[in-house]
Design a protein around this motif. Sequence first.
Motif, short mmCIF file in Angstrom:
data_model
loop_
_atom_site.label_atom_id
_atom_site.label_comp_id
_atom_site.label_asym_id
_atom_site.label_seq_id
_atom_site.Cartn_x
_atom_site.Cartn_y
_atom_site.Cartn_z
N SER A 56 0.87 -1.14 -0.11
CA SER A 56 -0.12 0.10 0.18
C SER A 56 1.02 1.31 -0.02
O SER A 56 1.28 1.64 1.09
CB SER A 56 -0.98 0.07 1.18
N ASN A 57 1.06 1.80 -1.15
CA ASN A 57 2.22 3.06 -1.16
C ASN A 57 3.31 2.58 -0.92
O ASN A 57 4.00 1.51 -1.35
CB ASN A 57 1.62 4.12 -0.55
N ASP A 58 3.86 3.09 0.20
CA ASP A 58 5.18 2.99 0.61
C ASP A 58 5.06 1.83 1.81
O ASP A 58 6.24 1.72 2.59
CB ASP A 58 5.93 4.07 1.17
N LYS A 59 4.02 1.34 1.96
CA LYS A 59 3.94 0.39 3.34
C LYS A 59 3.70 -1.03 2.66
O LYS A 59 3.27 -1.34 1.70
CB LYS A 59 2.74 0.75 4.17
N ARG A 60 4.17 -1.81 3.65
CA ARG A 60 4.09 -3.21 3.27
C ARG A 60 3.60 -3.99 4.66
O ARG A 60 4.22 -3.90 5.42
CB ARG A 60 5.49 -4.03 2.60
N ILE A 61 2.39 -4.53 4.66
CA ILE A 61 1.75 -5.04 5.70
C ILE A 61 1.33 -6.48 5.44
O ILE A 61 1.16 -7.00 4.43
CB ILE A 61 0.32 -4.50 5.94
N LYS A 62 1.61 -7.18 6.84
CA LYS A 62 1.61 -8.61 6.92
C LYS A 62 0.08 -8.90 7.03
O LYS A 62 -0.39 -8.51 8.05
CB LYS A 62 2.21 -9.28 8.03
N ARG A 63 -0.57 -9.66 6.02
CA ARG A 63 -2.07 -10.03 6.40
C ARG A 63 -2.06 -11.58 6.62
O ARG A 63 -1.18 -12.38 6.16
CB ARG A 63 -2.76 -9.61 4.98
N PHE A 117 11.00 -10.18 1.92
CA PHE A 117 12.14 -9.27 1.80
C PHE A 117 12.38 -8.95 0.45
O PHE A 117 13.43 -8.54 0.06
CB PHE A 117 13.45 -10.30 2.02
N ASP A 118 11.05 -8.43 0.03
CA ASP A 118 11.23 -7.83 -1.66
C ASP A 118 11.34 -6.38 -1.72
O ASP A 118 11.46 -5.86 -2.65
CB ASP A 118 9.62 -8.03 -2.31
N SER A 119 11.66 -5.70 -0.58
CA SER A 119 11.80 -4.25 -0.45
C SER A 119 12.66 -4.16 0.84
O SER A 119 12.78 -4.82 1.77
CB SER A 119 10.42 -3.72 -0.43
N GLU A 120 13.20 -2.75 0.70
CA GLU A 120 14.01 -2.22 1.84
C GLU A 120 13.02 -2.06 3.07
O GLU A 120 13.30 -1.92 4.23
CB GLU A 120 14.78 -1.19 1.63
N ILE A 121 11.73 -1.74 2.76
CA ILE A 121 10.85 -1.67 3.76
C ILE A 121 10.37 -2.76 4.34
O ILE A 121 9.68 -3.60 3.66
CB ILE A 121 9.59 -0.66 3.21
N ALA A 122 10.54 -3.12 5.59
CA ALA A 122 10.11 -4.25 6.28
C ALA A 122 8.63 -4.37 6.52
O ALA A 122 7.97 -3.23 6.82
CB ALA A 122 10.85 -4.56 7.78
N PRO A 123 8.12 -5.62 6.26
CA PRO A 123 6.57 -5.66 6.47
C PRO A 123 6.14 -5.68 7.87
O PRO A 123 6.88 -6.19 8.89
CB PRO A 123 5.95 -7.22 5.82
N THR A 124 4.86 -5.09 8.20
CA THR A 124 4.78 -4.88 9.51
C THR A 124 3.15 -5.32 9.81
O THR A 124 2.44 -5.38 8.81
CB THR A 124 4.69 -3.46 10.20
N ASP A 125 2.94 -5.82 11.13
CA ASP A 125 1.55 -6.01 11.39
C ASP A 125 0.60 -4.65 11.47
O ASP A 125 1.10 -3.75 11.93
CB ASP A 125 1.49 -6.67 12.70
N PRO A 126 -0.48 -4.54 11.03
CA PRO A 126 -1.20 -3.36 10.87
C PRO A 126 -1.42 -2.81 12.36
O PRO A 126 -1.92 -1.52 12.29
CB PRO A 126 -2.81 -3.63 10.47
#
Length: 388
Positions: A148-155, A263-272
């Motif tokens: 989502s834009n510059d965010k990566r969220i674990k679902r 690990f597809d991006s430098e931005i680490a996925p996070t829980d919402p």
Amino acid sequence: MEETWDNSIASKTCYIYDYFHDDFFADEHGITRSLAEGMTYENTNKTKIDAKFIVKSYQSMDKDQVEYYLMFRPSQPVRFNEGDDLYYYETDFRKRYGATFPIGLFVDVPDDRGIYHKWIVCRDEPANQFPKYLILPVNYELTWIEKSNDKRIKRRMWCCLRQQNSYTIGTYTDRYFTHTDNQSKVWLPMNSITEKFWYTDDDAKNMRVIVSALTEHPTVWTVTKCETASTLGLQKLTLYTNFFNEHTDYVNLETGEMYANYFDSEIAPTDPSTPTTPPSSITARISASTSTIKVGGSYKNLTANLFNDSNEDITTEYADATFTWTCSIDDEDWTDKVTWRAGTEYNQKKVKFPNDTSVIGKILSIKCEIVKDYLPIKSEILPLELIE
């Protein structure tokens, strides 16, 4: 039907709800949900509903799942006003997606032992007086990374796994190549989370998900089709065989987490529900006895310590954290080329460099990532000169 309802052996007290009204049952890691065993309803967000559980057939020779149905009590309303427990269906399902109650909802149905199991309502079966609804057992918790834009969220969400009607041997050969060929389907409720699934005409850019038993190298799939209108209220995904990538995909055998493109991006996925960054005042440093490491030599001891903004050692507060060690030479990853061993303490590691004389004189950069409560802290780089 109404008068004889309570005397029927098929009548059951069920609980119906959407994803956002589910009651989660977390284990000690805080992430695993209970699928069937142990569900109670003394204090629940789910709505009680009377239904009859109907089995159309007990076996199937040409389909992957026999059909089960629910029939609600005739006095059960199917439209709701503001103030009703199920009023959210009017706005979240009917108005937004054009669905008809109760398509897209989960329902907990008790078996003969009184143990509740999770199902999903998939289709209505029209009838003049007593309509029925096709339900399928929920049998897998799908996990994926949402961009989502510059965010990566674990679902993660419970779903129903379906097989394609056409079965293959697992490979396909054209005029030039032979490649893997296997397909599967996943059915999920349609909501503000699952509506974000997508695919393109470029397979290399499509979403990837893991649908597999928990193994070190699980089965990975590419999303090749999203159907949101074949049954309004459901998100139906068609999946095609892909390959596990140890550099981008993540598997944790202890917690059961499996994410493709983690690990597809430098931005680490996070829980919402968690903060996106760790406290900036905490730093991590790696120490060793010397600033060199011998090529083909013995193991070298490494220690990672954490400090607060007052430079006080707070490593003991991270005894339950996960320490992940990596290394590189000239920005080339050498993590899998060296040999690692566990240290005597949770924050220690042993590393042994292979007998490769071509890198003598170069710098081996060692890093450690400490993760606690989903908050990653990256250590400062420890440079070690490679010597004979």
